[in-house]
Design a protein around this motif. Structure first.
Motif, short mmCIF file in Angstrom:
data_model
loop_
_atom_site.label_atom_id
_atom_site.label_comp_id
_atom_site.label_asym_id
_atom_site.label_seq_id
_atom_site.Cartn_x
_atom_site.Cartn_y
_atom_site.Cartn_z
N ASN A 125 0.98 -1.28 -0.18
CA ASN A 125 0.27 -0.45 -0.16
C ASN A 125 0.79 0.89 0.27
OD1 ASN A 125 -2.55 -1.54 -0.44
ND2 ASN A 125 -2.14 -1.54 2.25
N GLU A 126 2.07 1.77 -0.17
CA GLU A 126 2.78 2.15 -0.52
C GLU A 126 3.58 2.50 -1.80
OE1 GLU A 126 6.80 1.67 1.00
OE2 GLU A 126 6.19 1.18 3.42
N HIS A 127 2.70 3.57 -2.23
CA HIS A 127 2.72 4.31 -3.76
C HIS A 127 4.06 5.33 -3.73
CE1 HIS A 127 -0.86 1.41 -4.64
NE2 HIS A 127 -1.13 2.27 -2.80
N TYR A 128 4.91 5.32 -4.33
CA TYR A 128 6.11 5.52 -4.60
C TYR A 128 5.67 6.64 -6.22
CZ TYR A 128 8.20 2.62 -1.73
OH TYR A 128 8.41 1.51 -0.31
N ASP A 129 4.89 6.39 -6.99
CA ASP A 129 5.65 6.84 -8.24
C ASP A 129 4.10 7.75 -9.23
OD1 ASP A 129 3.35 5.37 -8.17
OD2 ASP A 129 3.86 4.12 -9.74
N ILE A 130 3.63 9.08 -8.29
CA ILE A 130 2.98 9.21 -8.04
C ILE A 130 3.72 11.59 -7.76
CG2 ILE A 130 0.30 10.80 -7.26
CD1 ILE A 130 -0.59 7.85 -6.13
N THR B 76 1.78 14.08 -9.63
CA THR B 76 0.83 15.65 -9.74
C THR B 76 0.12 14.73 -9.07
OG1 THR B 76 -0.04 14.12 -11.52
CG2 THR B 76 1.99 15.72 -11.93
N LEU B 77 -0.84 16.43 -7.87
CA LEU B 77 -1.85 16.15 -7.32
C LEU B 77 -3.16 15.07 -8.14
CD1 LEU B 77 -3.17 16.88 -5.00
CD2 LEU B 77 -3.96 19.57 -6.39
N ASP B 78 -3.26 15.67 -9.93
CA ASP B 78 -4.53 14.91 -11.04
C ASP B 78 -4.25 13.64 -10.68
OD1 ASP B 78 -5.42 17.05 -11.89
OD2 ASP B 78 -4.64 17.25 -13.59
N GLN B 79 -2.67 12.96 -11.06
CA GLN B 79 -2.41 11.48 -10.83
C GLN B 79 -2.71 10.91 -9.23
OE1 GLN B 79 1.71 10.68 -11.09
NE2 GLN B 79 1.42 11.55 -13.09
N LEU B 80 -2.63 12.31 -8.29
CA LEU B 80 -3.00 11.62 -6.64
C LEU B 80 -4.85 10.85 -6.39
CD1 LEU B 80 -2.36 11.17 -3.38
CD2 LEU B 80 -2.57 13.01 -3.29
N LYS B 81 -5.30 12.49 -7.51
CA LYS B 81 -6.98 11.80 -7.39
C LYS B 81 -7.31 11.04 -8.12
CE LYS B 81 -7.70 17.20 -8.41
NZ LYS B 81 -8.11 17.82 -8.13
N GLU B 82 -6.70 10.42 -9.35
CA GLU B 82 -6.70 9.38 -10.24
C GLU B 82 -6.77 8.16 -9.31
OE1 GLU B 82 -4.17 9.38 -13.95
OE2 GLU B 82 -5.06 11.08 -13.99
N HIS B 83 -5.50 7.93 -8.30
CA HIS B 83 -4.84 7.07 -7.96
C HIS B 83 -6.08 6.88 -6.05
CE1 HIS B 83 -3.56 4.17 -4.44
NE2 HIS B 83 -3.03 5.32 -4.16
N ILE B 84 -6.75 7.41 -6.08
CA ILE B 84 -7.78 7.49 -4.90
C ILE B 84 -8.86 7.18 -5.73
CG2 ILE B 84 -8.85 8.94 -3.05
CD1 ILE B 84 -6.72 10.54 -3.03
N ALA B 85 -9.03 7.60 -6.74
CA ALA B 85 -10.49 7.10 -7.44
C ALA B 85 -10.15 5.95 -7.60
CB ALA B 85 -11.23 8.03 -8.50
N LYS B 86 -9.38 4.92 -8.43
CA LYS B 86 -8.87 4.26 -8.51
C LYS B 86 -9.09 3.03 -7.86
CE LYS B 86 -5.95 1.61 -11.54
NZ LYS B 86 -4.30 1.16 -11.71
N SER B 87 -8.85 3.13 -6.64
CA SER B 87 -8.00 2.20 -5.16
C SER B 87 -9.82 2.50 -4.52
CB SER B 87 -7.91 3.08 -4.13
OG SER B 87 -6.78 3.52 -4.38
#
Lengths: 479, 479
Positions: free
Chosen positions: B398-403, B405-416
């Motif tokens: 559950n660690e993520h190193y490849d984010i 930009t803020l958009d990528q973060l939001k995408e990551h959260i939405a996808k999760s």
């Protein structure tokens, strides 16, 4: 007793506890700072009492410190007893609370409420819990350890199926206190029942163990209360009994507090300072290098080796390697009450020996290093018993059974004062009325301590009214 | 994770801690009752941390709980940080106090004042003390164990001659927390420095250990503060240094609290209930008679004998001899998280064996009674490590190193969310501005956890501004 102990016992006490670094005053009214040695005494009391609790499967819990106002008001006698000394939380940030909270003076109310949720049937009984906590009683006159606005204590709370079971727990808790105070703190106690006027607010019966300080005054060292159905009714604590009927439980509560630390000092301390019973001493053994030890590193090395060996045995051992003179150190550690002092210098190194001085004896002894471990164990054990015996002998000297009238009591007090003696504990006959208690207090400052389970003699006549005595009672001045 | 754990982690948590009898709600806003198993977890944490304190000669003390208003106001940032959530004692009995007292949120102010009295020269330094106490922070949103209006904690306070010494203590306290949480609670932690906006009110630097719950959210599990001269200046804590000059001391403070209990549950618990690491489990071994055991008294006798043997070894062992069915008992003790279950019936008695089931494994094992003691010691040790490894593996997932930009973060959260996964911890680049922190929080609810001492990768670019990163920072949602 030293001159200062005799002349002004309170002054001696206040000086000694500060100089010995047990406590300091604080900017909070009536509250003290427990410094490391003072707090450690409490930790040893906790360890000891936790053993009793574990042996009885009484488990520790923690309840909120704040008590809603309407909770306190449910048991009428209870709130009346505590109301004048209750501190109130009324505001958070800038907002006034709708209902204020009291800072707990004791927890029967919150715990009673919880019990009413947790208890359904006789299968849930007995329910027995204990709490280590801070409590608040904003008393007018305070005295470090003995009476402070905030203090630390343990409060046991139990609920039972029958009066018999609840009364048995009330007595076994009292006996556990007597055991701890006599065996661990080396303080003999008087076991007995409180008179109704001295009962805990809300109790049916209150029992106490009382101790006698060096100045002859009493300290109520622990109390155990049989609460009957009082709190069960106030908080609706009911259970389905073995006959399938709903019934109120029978509850008890019991407590000891950090005032035991004050008692410890006032019972054992002498003109040189504290005298710590070995079982609770923060420093049981103090190692002091003597002679030209700074020039001979082998001396300190040997002491460090000794410290490590003794610590591995579970002993609390310190080395005083400051630059102060040996004489200064001897005084310092006598002031702090360390039970056993070990002096070690060049000649001792050569002869593989140490010089041992017990805090409560005058003579020193030379002990071979090879025998030291066994010697220390034995010496601490003997000292623990000696302190108890010495206190018990003092108790005996200061007990008076032959006072039958108020005039005799006043004479006794006047004579004690004249001769520089303490008035001590007086055993009296009592007709059971509050009038007698009030009169004694008004005229002499003595109060009833407890009705002993086993009085040394039975008194026949009330000390004030001259009527036949219903009880034989200990009276004394008290902290 | 179970369905309920996945679907509504908070609901799972609240149900589990109540059903497993760790706590109960109380009539006091935001305050809980610590029931025996809940409180015992805290006692084991205390025992463990007291060992560290003793090894460093840091001694326990007790300071008053009440803090006079003008004391809190001496350190400006400090009072600003705590003001909105401070409960105030304003009245005693019927009398309004001239100056109100705050119920302590932490004790730097009272202890700073005492230090100014106790410290005179460099010979008095370092001065290092610790306090176990209840504290109050009237927070808007509360959550049992994790965030309550009153909680229990430990607060270490130290004063030093030099910045270097104070910083060394700040770090060694943090390392002691990491050690306790990783080895005793089997919870891996992220060590690092807090960003200025997340600093303790009045600190120069704050460091934390952070833990990841099963739902991917963070808990700040312990903090250690380097306070520089801030409190020394506010409370005039000066010492005569080795050059015979008066100088301000350098202070530190550090704390862990009962929120560790909440973390323990949220890291190890599963669909069946709690999973207790053997080192702190209130019941390490549960003995359950099976088959027609009521008809064969030898079965219970043997279990009692076994209990006595294991208890003598220092193990916490209970027998469930209620009338419930074995299946009911198995569920009950899995809910309570007992590490090791021993089943024992007529056939086992005959064959001199027991059946063992570890809480976190599916299979049962048959063990000869003669080998049982050694088996248990080994099995608990292995389970303790297994829980740690299992949590560490979950952390990694559950660690993520490849984010970047803020958009990528939001995408990551939405996808999760879409995939029923947890968003976990995200490592980002940070330009050091509060603007970036505010923006992340506003858009995603993530907050900066800490700047890790050893980040797995170094991030080059700020996630919001795109400017060069000054630090690599863990962000996550947090309790």
């Amino acid at each position: 007793m030293s001159n200062l102990q005799k002349e002004d016992f309170s002054k001696w006490y206040l000086q000694t506890i500060q100089k010995a670094d047990l406590m300091d005053y604080s900017p909070v009214r009536g509250c003290i700072i427990f410094k490391p040695d003072g707090y450690e005494l409490w930790e040893h009391i906790q360890e000891d009492f936790n053993k009793f609790l574990r042996s009885e499967d009484i488990r520790n819990v923690y309840f909120p410190m704040l008590i809603p106002k309407h909770f306190l008001e449910k048991e009428e006698e209870h709130v009346e007893g505590f109301a004048p000394e209750l501190p109130w939380l009324t505001r958070v940030g800038d907002e006034e609370l709708e209902e204020p909270y009291a800072l707990r003076p004791t927890s029967e109310t919150l715990i009673g409420d919880a019990f009413s949720n947790w208890i359904n049937s006789y299968r849930d009984l007995p329910l027995e819990i204990n709490q280590w906590a801070n409590v608040f009683r904003w008393e007018k006159k305070t005295m470090p350890f003995l009476r402070t606005s905030e203090f630390l204590w343990q409060e046991g709370h139990t609920a039972h199926e029958t009066e018999e079971n609840a009364r048995a727990r009330t007595m076994s808790a009292l006996e556990a206190y007597a055991d701890l105070i006599e065996n661990t703190l080396a303080i003999p106690v008087y076991r007995g029942q409180k008179t109704p006027s001295e009962r805990f607010a809300g109790a049916v019966d209150t029992y106490s163990v009382e101790a006698m300080m060096r100045d002859g005054k009493a300290v109520q060292a622990g109390t155990s209360h049989y609460l009957g159905n009082n709190f069960a009714q106030a908080f609706d604590i009911k259970f389905l009994n073995r006959n399938n009927e709903h019934e109120h439980v029978y509850t008890t509560s019991w407590g000891i507090s950090t005032r035991l630390i004050g008692s410890l000092i006032m019972v054992h301390g002498d003109e040189k300072g504290l005298v710590m019973p070995p079982k609770v001493a923060p420093t049981q053994v103090i190692l002091i290098p003597v002679g030209p030890w700074q020039k001979n590193p082998a001396i300190l090395d040997k002491l460090k080796e000794l410290q490590a060996t003794l610590r591995a045995k579970g002993l609390r051992v310190r080395i005083d390697e400051t630059d102060n003179s040996p004489g200064y150190k001897f005084n310092e550690w006598e002031l702090k009450g360390a039970p056993l002092r070990i002096e070690f210098g060049p000649r001792d190194l050569e002869n593989n020996q140490v010089v041992v001085k017990m805090r409560d004896l005058d003579d020193k002894e030379t002990v071979a290093l090879d025998d030291l471990e066994a010697y220390i164990t034995e010496a601490m054990d003997v000292m623990q018993k000696r302190l108890y015996e010495s206190a018990a002998a003092r108790y005996k000297e200061n007990e008076h059974y032959d006072i039958d009238t108020l005039d005799q009591l006043k004479e006794h007090i006047a004579k004690s004062k004249e001769e520089g003696e303490v008035p001590g504990f007086v055993l009296i006959g009592w007709d059971g009325t509050e009038e007698t208690e009030a009169k004694i207090k008004e005229e002499t400052g003595f109060t009833t301590r407890n009705i002993p389970f086993n009085p040394p003699v039975e008194k026949e006549v009330d000390i004030v009214s001259g009527k036949p005595a219903k009880h034989t009672v200990w009276i004394a001045r008290a902290y």
